[in-house]
Scaffold this active site. Sequence first.
Site: not given
Ligand SMILES: *Cc1c(COP(=O)(O)O)cnc(C)c1O
Length: 387
Positions: A50, A276
């Site tokens: 994702k 800044y």
């Molecule tokens: C993002 C996600 C994962 C993976 O999590 P990580 O900590 O990056 O391994 C697994 N299951 C779900 C439902 C997620 O949203």
Amino acid sequence: MNTGGYPHLGSWGPRARIDCQAISHNLAWLRRRVASAGTQPVPRIWAVIKANAYGHGLAHAVAALQNADGLAVSDPHDAYHVRSLGWGGPLLLLSACGLEVDTLADPALGELHVVIDDEYQLALLEASRLTGRGLHVWLRYAGRLGSHGLRDPAYGRAYARLQSLQRAGILAQVGHLHHYASAEDPDALRQERSEFAALVGHHPGPCNTGNSAALCGAAPEALDDRTQWLRCGLLLFGASALPGVTGADLGLRPAMSLQAPLLAVRHIRAGQTVGYGESFRTQRDTYIGVVGVGYSHGIPRSLWQHGRLLAGHGGRPVPAAGRVAMDTLTVDLGPDAPEQPGDVMTLWGQTAGGAHLPVETVAAACSTIAAELLTSLTARVPLQADS
Ligand SMILES: *Cc1c(COP(=O)(O)O)cnc(C)c1O
């Protein structure tokens, strides 16, 4: 090659180098770890990609993850994109929120798994005509995360409705999905696991669990024969999800190195300020380096207080000095700075000379987590695969 689809900047801008072999290495590492738990059958691995593969670019990730058992994405556009990149294996949609039935029914998406979070989504499935589609459904247990999913007794009722859809031939498979709230804490993880075990003890069917923190802790040892799938994201990109431990400590290889050119080297006298808010005042005569990356590229402004960068191929550590600006940030190169404009500065990852600054260390300096840094790079940062 700019496969992230981003506009290419001039040579003065930052770039994220993506090491696809590191991603493949990390998947192999994970497989060995899961296999070493001795569970039969060995659970399959969903590689979670994702958020543009945690900022690494979907195309790079799909190329590097050909040995995964399945790829997991969070929105249908990514599902179509992953198919267009040639992925023929199972795909998991991590949420059915906002999903159209037409998407679930689309044969172009191949073997499709979807997570169901609530009764609204369940009703949508029941109203659809998916017979023959072979859709796989995972009902999410709300657990301690609580933001998605159901808990008993609503969970049990929803699961029974899914089972009748399976018996009617509308679904290929139904199972249980759990996403941990506190997997980095061994005691909390143990409790989360036993609550889930108690829930699924009442219902047959395969389980789908795991995340990076659970998988780099003591997790695989606790698997059981109903764990058909494990999900993992961050680890595949070489970062650890455990506080105080880096991916490199675990034997993982960092997949992203963020680099930007040194644009200028300026002599500053003792007592003068830089940046800044006049927030940095040097105590000595020194050289300040101006680096071509800033908050518009996704660098947190908080980096300036405790952050370091690696200078040049050798990777000499130099502290940030003064507030991060929109397109630039400044570092204190010291009174004897050997660096020259045009030298490469590394914000995290590896230098050409093999020095390494873990993204987890940078995240700690910014009071955040590695996943936030990796996914916050903006479209102004080209993603370039190492050849
Ligand atoms: C993002 C996600 C994962 C993976 O999590 P990580 O900590 O990056 O391994 C697994 N299951 C779900 C439902 C997620 O949203």
